[in-house]
Design an enzyme around this catalytic site. Structure first.
Site, short mmCIF file in Angstrom:
data_model
loop_
_atom_site.label_atom_id
_atom_site.label_comp_id
_atom_site.label_asym_id
_atom_site.label_seq_id
_atom_site.Cartn_x
_atom_site.Cartn_y
_atom_site.Cartn_z
N TRP A 130 0.84 -1.36 0.14
CA TRP A 130 0.08 -0.12 -0.22
C TRP A 130 0.98 1.37 0.07
O TRP A 130 0.57 2.27 -0.55
CB TRP A 130 -0.82 0.14 0.92
CG TRP A 130 -1.92 -1.16 1.09
CD1 TRP A 130 -2.20 -2.29 2.00
CD2 TRP A 130 -3.06 -1.18 -0.08
NE1 TRP A 130 -2.88 -2.87 1.23
CE2 TRP A 130 -3.77 -2.40 0.05
CE3 TRP A 130 -3.35 -0.27 -0.91
CZ2 TRP A 130 -4.65 -2.93 -0.65
CZ3 TRP A 130 -4.35 -0.85 -1.86
CH2 TRP A 130 -5.23 -1.93 -1.76
N ASP A 202 -1.18 6.70 6.84
CA ASP A 202 -2.24 5.81 6.15
C ASP A 202 -2.41 4.92 7.32
O ASP A 202 -1.56 3.90 7.48
CB ASP A 202 -1.69 4.93 4.93
CG ASP A 202 -2.73 3.90 4.56
OD1 ASP A 202 -3.61 3.68 5.09
OD2 ASP A 202 -2.54 3.33 3.64
N LYS A 226 -12.24 -1.60 8.17
CA LYS A 226 -11.42 -2.76 9.00
C LYS A 226 -11.99 -2.36 10.74
O LYS A 226 -12.45 -3.25 11.09
CB LYS A 226 -10.11 -2.44 8.81
CG LYS A 226 -9.71 -2.62 7.23
CD LYS A 226 -8.17 -2.63 6.93
CE LYS A 226 -7.98 -2.31 5.66
NZ LYS A 226 -8.25 -3.58 4.60
C1 LIG Z 1 -2.95 -0.13 4.70
C2 LIG Z 1 -3.95 0.13 3.66
N1 LIG Z 1 -3.81 0.99 3.05
C3 LIG Z 1 -4.58 1.44 1.90
C4 LIG Z 1 -5.51 0.43 1.47
C5 LIG Z 1 -6.49 0.72 0.47
O1 LIG Z 1 -7.80 1.04 1.07
P1 LIG Z 1 -9.02 1.12 0.05
O2 LIG Z 1 -9.60 -0.15 -0.59
O3 LIG Z 1 -10.32 1.72 1.11
O4 LIG Z 1 -8.63 2.08 -1.08
C6 LIG Z 1 -5.58 -0.81 2.38
C7 LIG Z 1 -6.48 -1.82 1.81
O5 LIG Z 1 -6.77 -2.90 2.48
C8 LIG Z 1 -4.86 -0.73 3.27
O6 LIG Z 1 -4.98 -2.02 3.99
#
Ligand SMILES: Cc1ncc(COP(=O)(O)O)c(C=O)c1O
Length: 391
Positions: A130, A202, A226
């Site tokens: 991510w 994030d 989550k």
């Molecule tokens: C740490 C992290 N950042 C970003 C994301 C992306 O999130 P989204 O699906 O809401 O764009 C996730 C998705 O699981 C994640 O675990």
């Protein structure tokens, strides 16, 4: 005693030889334990409340899904959501809270649009899939980005020491991913960053799972699916002084300043998801707040990691011990065949959603705030028993 319902209906504990058979694949509440990484488990009492409110919200005679985002009941709901989030998160007065769409992924370009002045660079600490996405999306949008450290050569098993971080000359902000959902690592503390930079996080997969050192942050974002609700809304905590950084050309839907001004509803908001954030924040409050969540999350993760560690050579946890996540426990078995058998038998034993991300393979047990302690105990028993039979 087993936490599963006893199909015989007797009040005696479930015999151990039945513990993992498909005949007993439900909890006492009639559900299986949900280890999915997101969207993920919600507390049973929250689901019951949603059931009621979908039919008739706050005595209005129709359900939350049908309510106008401009009517009084939603005004009240939104105000209460902000208030309880602020209270349980212990969010300081110099932070605003906004609710946006587009998921955490969209913050990859929304953050630089708002916080990165022309001519400045944003630094990223690359600790998993991510954060790599974050830096790629920033670059693709034409911003100047810099990787202060990459865990790729270490298969993202560990996080960097402070001495390994190499920042650019004068970054506007440093972006971290506090919990790495796919690889199962979690920052135990924030990095020190150059003066003049703000820390952007994030927090998608560990938001409100433990107390937050707000004084270290400029902005934290987290999509809800989550720890704090259902999919569709991304909560952004942004320090007030940063709101003025965005230039006038930043589109209104992507501008934090405008979202604050318009009470997070410049258009039709994801009001059901926002409503679930309120229910989750209420639930966190009733269950000891962030300290309560943290203590419970530590206890849950310990049960699972202890079981993995009790079977060395059979289970291989992905994360370095010092960097283990309390939210996502990722591990492999000796062979892919055993992993497939593990998955099939775990489902038959009342535990679903443990297939690891395609990047890592193996298993991932996601045990967010709402995941019950009893499910971790069951998994631990299962881990030891499965290793005994197959090791
Ligand atoms: C740490 C992290 N950042 C970003 C994301 C992306 O999130 P989204 O699906 O809401 O764009 C996730 C998705 O699981 C994640 O675990």
């Amino acid at each position: 005693m087993s936490v599963l319902s006893n199909p015989s209906g007797s009040s005696s504990p479930t015999p151990s030889h039945l513990l993992y058979s498909s005949a007993v694949n439900r909890t006492a509440g009639g559900r299986v334990f949900n280890f999915n990484a997101g969207p993920s488990v919600l507390p049973e009492e929250v689901i019951r409340q949603i059931q009621d409110d979908v039919w008739d919200f706050a005595g209005t005679g129709f359900g939350i899904l049908e309510h106008s985002h401009r009517a009084k009941p939603y005004d009240k709901l939104l105000a209460e959501t902000f208030a309880v989030l602020r209270e349980v998160g212990r969010v300081p007065a110099d932070f605003e809270i906004v609710m946006m769409t587009g998921g955490s992924s969209s913050q990859n370009y929304i953050v630089p649009l708002n916080l990165l002045p022309a001519g400045r660079t944003a630094d990223y600490i690359e600790t998993d899939f991510w954060s790599v996405r974050s830096i790629e999306d920033g670059r693709q949008a034409g911003h100047s980005v810099h990787s202060a450290w990459s865990g790729k050569a270490h298969e993202y098993r560990r996080l960097p020491a402070q001495s390994e971080l190499q920042f650019s000359a004068n970054p506007a902000y440093v972006h971290i991913t506090s919990n790495n959902t796919i690889y199962g690592t979690q920052m135990q503390t924030e990095p020190q960053i150059p003066s003049g930079a703000v820390l952007v996080c994030d927090g998608c997969s560990d938001i409100l799972s433990k107390p937050i050192a707000w004084e270290k942050y400029g902005l934290i974002y987290a999509s809800a699916q989550k720890n704090i609700g259902t999919t569709g809304v991304t909560v952004v905590f942004v320090r007030k002084d940063l709101l003025e950084r965005a230039g006038p050309t930043v589109p209104r839907m992507l501008q934090y300043r405008n979202m604050v001004k318009e009470d997070s509803r410049p258009n039709t908001p994801p009001h059901f998801a926002i409503y679930t954030v309120k229910l989750m924040a209420d639930w966190i409050k009733r269950n000891g707040g962030l300290d309560g969540m943290h203590a419970r999350n530590i206890a849950k993760a310990k049960v699972v990691y202890d079981a993995l560690d009790a079977c060395p050579g059979f289970y291989s946890p992905h994360a370095a011990r010092a960097d283990r996540s309390l939210m996502n426990v990722c591990f492999r078995l000796p062979t892919v065949e055993l992993e497939e058998r593990f998955l099939a038998e775990s489902v038959a034993s009342g535990m679903d959603g443990m297939r690891g991300h395609r990047a890592t393979g193996g298993m991932r047990a996601s045990i967010y705030n709402a995941f019950p302690y009893e499910g971790c105990v069951l998994l631990a028993q299962f881990l030891v028993e499965f290793a005994r039979r197959n090791g």
